[in-house]
Design a protein around this motif. Structure first.
Motif, short mmCIF file in Angstrom:
data_model
loop_
_atom_site.label_atom_id
_atom_site.label_comp_id
_atom_site.label_asym_id
_atom_site.label_seq_id
_atom_site.Cartn_x
_atom_site.Cartn_y
_atom_site.Cartn_z
N HIS A 127 -10.70 -8.96 0.69
CA HIS A 127 -9.38 -8.84 1.32
C HIS A 127 -9.00 -7.36 1.46
CE1 HIS A 127 -5.16 -9.53 2.29
NE2 HIS A 127 -4.84 -8.70 1.32
N GLU A 128 -9.33 -6.57 0.46
CA GLU A 128 -9.02 -5.14 0.48
C GLU A 128 -9.73 -4.45 1.64
OE1 GLU A 128 -8.60 -1.64 -2.90
OE2 GLU A 128 -10.25 -3.07 -3.05
N GLN A 186 -10.92 -5.95 4.40
CA GLN A 186 -10.36 -6.47 5.65
C GLN A 186 -9.09 -5.71 6.02
OE1 GLN A 186 -9.66 -10.69 5.42
NE2 GLN A 186 -11.77 -11.16 4.86
N ASN A 187 -8.24 -5.52 5.05
CA ASN A 187 -6.98 -4.80 5.28
C ASN A 187 -7.25 -3.36 5.72
OD1 ASN A 187 -4.08 -4.54 5.14
ND2 ASN A 187 -4.34 -3.40 3.23
N ARG A 247 -8.83 -3.39 9.44
CA ARG A 247 -7.84 -3.72 10.48
C ARG A 247 -6.87 -2.56 10.72
NH1 ARG A 247 -7.54 -9.12 7.85
NH2 ARG A 247 -8.75 -10.56 9.16
N ASN A 248 -6.48 -1.91 9.64
CA ASN A 248 -5.52 -0.81 9.80
C ASN A 248 -6.17 0.45 10.33
OD1 ASN A 248 -2.70 -1.61 8.89
ND2 ASN A 248 -3.95 -2.46 7.23
N SER A 298 0.17 0.42 4.81
CA SER A 298 -0.28 -0.97 4.69
C SER A 298 -1.58 -1.06 3.91
CB SER A 298 -0.46 -1.60 6.08
OG SER A 298 0.78 -1.65 6.76
N VAL A 299 -2.47 -0.06 4.10
CA VAL A 299 -3.71 0.00 3.32
C VAL A 299 -3.39 0.19 1.84
CG1 VAL A 299 -5.81 1.35 2.88
CG2 VAL A 299 -5.13 0.83 5.22
N GLN A 324 -0.73 -5.05 2.28
CA GLN A 324 -0.34 -5.94 3.38
C GLN A 324 0.43 -5.12 4.41
OE1 GLN A 324 3.07 -8.47 1.47
NE2 GLN A 324 3.59 -8.15 3.61
N SER A 325 0.56 -5.68 5.61
CA SER A 325 1.26 -4.99 6.69
C SER A 325 2.70 -4.70 6.29
CB SER A 325 1.23 -5.83 7.97
OG SER A 325 -0.09 -5.97 8.43
N GLU A 374 2.03 -8.55 -1.84
CA GLU A 374 1.22 -9.70 -1.45
C GLU A 374 2.14 -10.67 -0.71
OE1 GLU A 374 -1.13 -13.41 -3.51
OE2 GLU A 374 -1.01 -11.52 -4.59
#
Length: 544
Positions: free
Chosen positions: A70-71, A73-74, A77-78, A200-201, A205-206, A231
């Motif tokens: 998840h880390e 992915q975040n 994406r950012n 966000s990173v 989360q965004s 979260e």
């Protein structure tokens, strides 16, 4: 913290360097305007685009791999957002120059003002890679704050140029100068988006720029350069965002809480609802740790309650734990209803509530809008006709007393803590004194509306709904509430129909809408004056 893949790190470095070079060219143009200086930047359009495309391609490839944390992915994406906004800055640089070149009298541009601003953008640009690689939230905030400076510049230029337009013949030049100012202002928006991506990173989360400041202000005891970890818990349909937040205070202690922000009115109602429960039934609602108002929005920091929501219990936990939670919920409801009872009649007005929500239902399911129909000698009323007639009947049948209700009593707004053997209520912005049937009907339909087709799970959901009905019906008998079943029929009809606006599955939504119509027809078929004898076919309604 996850580390950027080497290909992304290298291309991001070259992209930042390329944008800095283009901004240096823009700065040089504003100091000495000329076509040659403009062309030097305009001809480099493909460089930044290709570098941004390489970053985005590498990010997409990274996201497509198996077992991406998840880390990571975040982060990926950012980073895509960072690269896209850097390319946007490049395009805005070129558009600024295009508009500037359309100005024949260069003094209309007021180039000296822009040269200083471009230098500030370049300073922010140099912070991007270090802020990203070192998880430096302080630098990320500095990047985002450049937007305010560019907004201020635009406001000043707008006032000056529009004033000049009123008394000058060179309106075309002044209009193009204003377009230059607008492109510069948009660079600030791009930098703020980059700032939000880096934050966000760091947070997990965004997060929007203003939301980050609101959260930091609600955690005053944290160090300035520490980013709290967020979260996501929920996004409410009214636009509020709810997150679990974990942070360390200046003493090194971990703070666990729930962060909720949104429209000022909703958050104020939530705060008032929580406070009312503290005075009426202490321990049922979470504690408010902090509250802050910002313009037309507000935020709350609320005590984090351990345990499971009833939705989690029904869908994922054992029969024994679910039964234990149900038993505790039944006792809690009886206690609340008895201890808060007031001898003041209550009107639920469920038909009025349904009428207000019908436009939203029709927007999602336009096929539910039906006119009266005739089949031979049989006349079928339109759905809205049924609501109006039922509303007239309902107005004459208020509850004989009031109790303090939750107001939005869905499965996911009730928490059971198996360690403390305690039930807690959350999301309390609609709490008030009202007919307890309001909560009962909402809770029952919140079970049915879950779009789960697994037969054993649907049976569990149906049983939970029926068990709550038994608890409420027993309470009604003990209080000599003779029209409980009739009012519940109207409450269920409202909840079945209005909840379809949240259900995309057409067949499931239709089953709910048909139940709503059936309940209205059954209630209206009951002779006036005989409502106390009305009985609901609960099993048939909830077991498919």
């Amino acid at each position: 913290m996850a580390k950027l893949p080497r290909a992304i790190e290298e291309n991001l470095h070259f992209l930042c360097a390329e944008i800095d070079g283009q901004l240096a060219g823009l700065e040089a143009y504003f100091r000495v305007p000329g076509q040659a200086a403009a062309q030097k930047v305009l001809l480099r359009a493909g460089y930044s685009y290709n570098l941004a495309a390489k970053v985005n391609k590498a990010s997409t490839q990274g996201l497509s791999r198996k077992k991406v944390s998840h880390e990571m992915q975040n982060l990926l994406r950012n980073v895509e957002l960072v690269a896209s906004n850097l390319d946007l800055i490049s395009r805005l640089t070129r558009r600024s120059l295009t508009h500037a070149e359309d100005v024949k009298r260069k003094e209309c541009i007021r180039p000296d003002a822009y040269a200083k601003v471009v230098a500030q953008v370049r300073t922010s640009l140099k912070l991007i890679q270090p802020a990203l690689s070192q998880a430096d939230s302080k630098s990320a905030v500095r990047i985002g704050q450049t937007s305010e400076k560019l907004d201020d510049l635009y406001d000043r230029m707008f006032r000056t140029l529009t004033a000049d337009m009123r008394k000058s013949k060179h309106t075309a030049d002044l209009a193009n100068s204003l377009l230059v100012a607008n492109e510069m202002r948009r660079m600030g928006d791009a930098l703020q988006a980059i700032s939000e991506a880096i934050l966000s990173v760091n947070i997990g989360q965004s997060v929007q720029f203003e939301r980050y400041f609101t959260l930091k202000s609600l955690l005053p005891d944290t160090r300035e350069d520490d980013a709290p970890e967020l979260e996501p818990l929920a996004e409410t349909r009214s636009g509020s965002a709810i997150s679990s937040v974990r942070s360390r205070n200046s003493s090194g202690e971990t703070v666990n809480a729930v962060f909720k922000d949104g429209e000022l009115r909703k958050v104020r109602q939530e705060r008032a609802g929580v406070k009312s429960w503290h005075s009426i039934y202490p321990g049922l609602a979470p504690k408010i740790l902090s509250y802050e108002k910002r313009g037309q929005s507000a935020a709350l920091l609320i005590e984090h309650l351990p345990g499971y929501t009833f939705e989690q219990l029904v869908l994922n936990e054992s029969e024994d734990l679910l039964a234990e939670a149900q038993k505790k919920l039944a006792k809690t409801l009886r206690d609340v209803w008895r201890s808060t009872r007031m001898e003041e009649p209550a009107e639920m007005s469920s038909m009025r509530q349904l009428s207000r929500r019908l436009p939203e239902v029709y927007r999602v399911h336009p096929e539910f809008r039906t006119a009266p129909q005739r089949l031979g000698a049989l006349r079928l009323s339109g759905f809205e006709d049924l609501i109006r007639t039922a509303g007239t009947r309902e107005a004459r049948l208020g509850a004989p007393f009031s109790v303090h209700i939750h107001g939005d009593f869905n499965l996911d707004n009730v928490i059971y803590d198996p360690i403390e053997k305690a039930v807690h209520f959350i999301d309390l912005h609609r709490s008030r004194y009202m007919d307890y049937v309001q909560d009962v009907s909402v809770f029952m339909v919140s079970n049915y509306r879950l779009q789960i087709q697994d037969i054993p799970v649907r049976r569990r959901l149906a049983k939970v709904a029926c068990d709550v009905h038994k608890v409420a019906a027993k309470f009604a008998r003990s209080q000599k509430d003779e029209t409980f079943e009739y009012r519940l029929a109207l409450g269920l009809a409202r909840s079945f129909a209005s909840s379809t606006r949240f259900v995309f599955d057409k067949s499931h939504a239709r089953r709910m809408f048909i139940r709503s119509r059936f309940l209205l027809e059954q209630a209206l078929n009951c002779p006036e004056g005989r409502e106390a004898r009305f009985k609901l076919p609960i099993t048939e309604l909830f077991f498919d």
